[in-house]
Design a protein around this motif. Sequence first.
Motif, PDB file in Angstrom:
ATOM      1  N   LEU A  65      -1.551 -88.964  44.427  1.00 41.40           N
ATOM      2  CA  LEU A  65      -2.674 -89.367  45.249  1.00 41.40           C
ATOM      3  C   LEU A  65      -2.751 -88.491  46.495  1.00 41.40           C
ATOM      4  O   LEU A  65      -1.730 -88.150  47.099  1.00 41.40           O
ATOM      5  CB  LEU A  65      -2.537 -90.838  45.646  1.00 41.40           C
TER       6      LEU A  65
ATOM      7  N   SER B 290      -8.768 -92.888  36.164  1.00 44.91           N
ATOM      8  CA  SER B 290      -9.894 -92.721  37.084  1.00 44.91           C
ATOM      9  C   SER B 290     -10.155 -91.243  37.327  1.00 44.91           C
ATOM     10  O   SER B 290      -9.258 -90.401  37.209  1.00 44.91           O
ATOM     11  CB  SER B 290      -9.623 -93.419  38.420  1.00 44.91           C
ATOM     12  N   HIS B 291     -11.398 -90.920  37.674  1.00 45.96           N
ATOM     13  CA  HIS B 291     -11.738 -89.547  38.043  1.00 45.96           C
ATOM     14  C   HIS B 291     -11.028 -89.157  39.339  1.00 45.96           C
ATOM     15  O   HIS B 291     -10.659 -87.992  39.530  1.00 45.96           O
ATOM     16  CB  HIS B 291     -13.254 -89.415  38.205  1.00 45.96           C
ATOM     17  N   HIS B 292     -10.842 -90.146  40.209  1.00 48.92           N
ATOM     18  CA  HIS B 292     -10.135 -89.889  41.462  1.00 48.92           C
ATOM     19  C   HIS B 292      -8.723 -89.380  41.193  1.00 48.92           C
ATOM     20  O   HIS B 292      -8.270 -88.404  41.813  1.00 48.92           O
ATOM     21  CB  HIS B 292     -10.088 -91.167  42.299  1.00 48.92           C
TER      22      HIS B 292
ATOM     23  N   ASN C 109      -8.839 -85.806  39.675  1.00 51.99           N
ATOM     24  CA  ASN C 109      -9.097 -84.793  40.703  1.00 51.99           C
ATOM     25  C   ASN C 109      -7.895 -84.601  41.617  1.00 51.99           C
ATOM     26  O   ASN C 109      -7.605 -83.479  42.061  1.00 51.99           O
ATOM     27  CB  ASN C 109     -10.329 -85.181  41.520  1.00 51.99           C
ATOM     28  N   SER C 110      -7.195 -85.706  41.910  1.00 54.73           N
ATOM     29  CA  SER C 110      -6.008 -85.612  42.762  1.00 54.73           C
ATOM     30  C   SER C 110      -4.924 -84.783  42.088  1.00 54.73           C
ATOM     31  O   SER C 110      -4.254 -83.968  42.733  1.00 54.73           O
ATOM     32  CB  SER C 110      -5.479 -87.017  43.070  1.00 54.73           C
TER      33      SER C 110
ATOM     34  N   TYR D 295      -4.339 -97.287  49.991  1.00 55.75           N
ATOM     35  CA  TYR D 295      -4.438 -96.342  48.883  1.00 55.75           C
ATOM     36  C   TYR D 295      -4.364 -97.118  47.571  1.00 55.75           C
ATOM     37  O   TYR D 295      -3.790 -98.205  47.513  1.00 55.75           O
ATOM     38  CB  TYR D 295      -3.341 -95.272  48.943  1.00 55.75           C
TER      39      TYR D 295
ATOM     40  N   ASN E 205      -5.152 -96.649  42.901  1.00 52.09           N
ATOM     41  CA  ASN E 205      -5.581 -95.859  41.764  1.00 52.09           C
ATOM     42  C   ASN E 205      -6.829 -96.524  41.177  1.00 52.09           C
ATOM     43  O   ASN E 205      -7.932 -96.308  41.648  1.00 52.09           O
ATOM     44  CB  ASN E 205      -4.459 -95.740  40.732  1.00 52.09           C
TER      45      ASN E 205
ATOM     46  N   SER F  44     -12.521 -98.659  49.869  1.00 47.22           N
ATOM     47  CA  SER F  44     -12.954 -97.642  48.914  1.00 47.22           C
ATOM     48  C   SER F  44     -11.807 -96.717  48.511  1.00 47.22           C
ATOM     49  O   SER F  44     -12.042 -95.579  48.088  1.00 47.22           O
ATOM     50  CB  SER F  44     -14.093 -96.821  49.519  1.00 47.22           C
TER      51      SER F  44
ATOM     52  N   GLY G 129      -8.903 -94.760  46.584  1.00 50.01           N
ATOM     53  CA  GLY G 129      -8.664 -94.313  45.213  1.00 50.01           C
ATOM     54  C   GLY G 129      -9.897 -94.331  44.345  1.00 50.01           C
ATOM     55  O   GLY G 129     -10.986 -93.912  44.728  1.00 50.01           O
ATOM     56  N   GLY G 130      -9.742 -94.867  43.137  1.00 51.79           N
ATOM     57  CA  GLY G 130     -10.835 -94.911  42.180  1.00 51.79           C
ATOM     58  C   GLY G 130     -11.707 -96.136  42.293  1.00 51.79           C
ATOM     59  O   GLY G 130     -12.577 -96.366  41.438  1.00 51.79           O
TER      60      GLY G 130
ATOM     61  N   GLU H  44     -15.462 -96.097  41.722  1.00 50.27           N
ATOM     62  CA  GLU H  44     -15.871 -95.944  40.332  1.00 50.27           C
ATOM     63  C   GLU H  44     -16.052 -97.293  39.641  1.00 50.27           C
ATOM     64  O   GLU H  44     -16.677 -97.370  38.577  1.00 50.27           O
ATOM     65  CB  GLU H  44     -14.837 -95.106  39.570  1.00 50.27           C
TER      66      GLU H  44
END
Length: 252
Positions: A7, A38-40, A43-44, A163, A165, A184, A186-187, A190
């Motif tokens: 993360l 998740s996309h988050h 990307n991380s 934080y 996921n 909001s 992490g993910g 989404e």
Amino acid sequence: NIINLFLPDKKEFNRLPFYIKDKFKRIVKGAEKVVPVSHHLANSMKKRGLKGNYTVIPNVVDTDLFTTGNHSTQEIKRILHVSTLIDDHKNISGIFEVIKRLTKNREDFKLVIVSDGDINGAKEIQRSVGLADKFVEYHSTKTPQEIVGFYQTSDLFLLFSNYENLPVVISESHCCGLPVVSSSAGGIPEMMDESNGLIVEPGDNEKLKEAIEFMLDNLDNYNSELIRTNAVNRYDNDVVGKQYYELYKSIL
């Protein structure tokens, strides 16, 4: 939690020895598919230099168990929070501070906490911020079958993590038709839209207070069946299972 290594707001990955980081990179690069929830998170991981063939598939929920119930119509609204109560992660102190501020203007709600974590430690934090006991109700570890009843008899779910996921407690809440107020982190963005809840920036106590107040005053505007239907279409075992099936077929 190994996921926390990747993360962006955690520093554990940078502290790893070079050969461990290199091992992670080679594992991810060599995998046919890397499947974060998740996309988050995807990307991380990429930002950590973990280059690979990513496909995002969310967590699964037992939607036969986590279903809508008779959400309360009582005067005292029930705000549910389910977590480990680790303050650095779940920001329990922030939740208590916001709830205390809410009690200055209204008393038509109660915070219901279910946790397998340190409840006594949470009570100490509660006392330190001066939040009266009558506004908080604690419950220790519950089975999945038991915890469903808490979702079904609450009015909204609250999470204020620093934080995250892709928290299963939010997907479970939505499968039970429960709207959510959350940070909001992490993910979480989404998982959320205007039909199923409200999100605020992590650590923004004032915005969290406003969001909780808005939802307490507008619960009738949230359609439990719609929240559940949209959640089932995303988290149901058949839906998630089909995505893995198609993934395996593409590899084989």
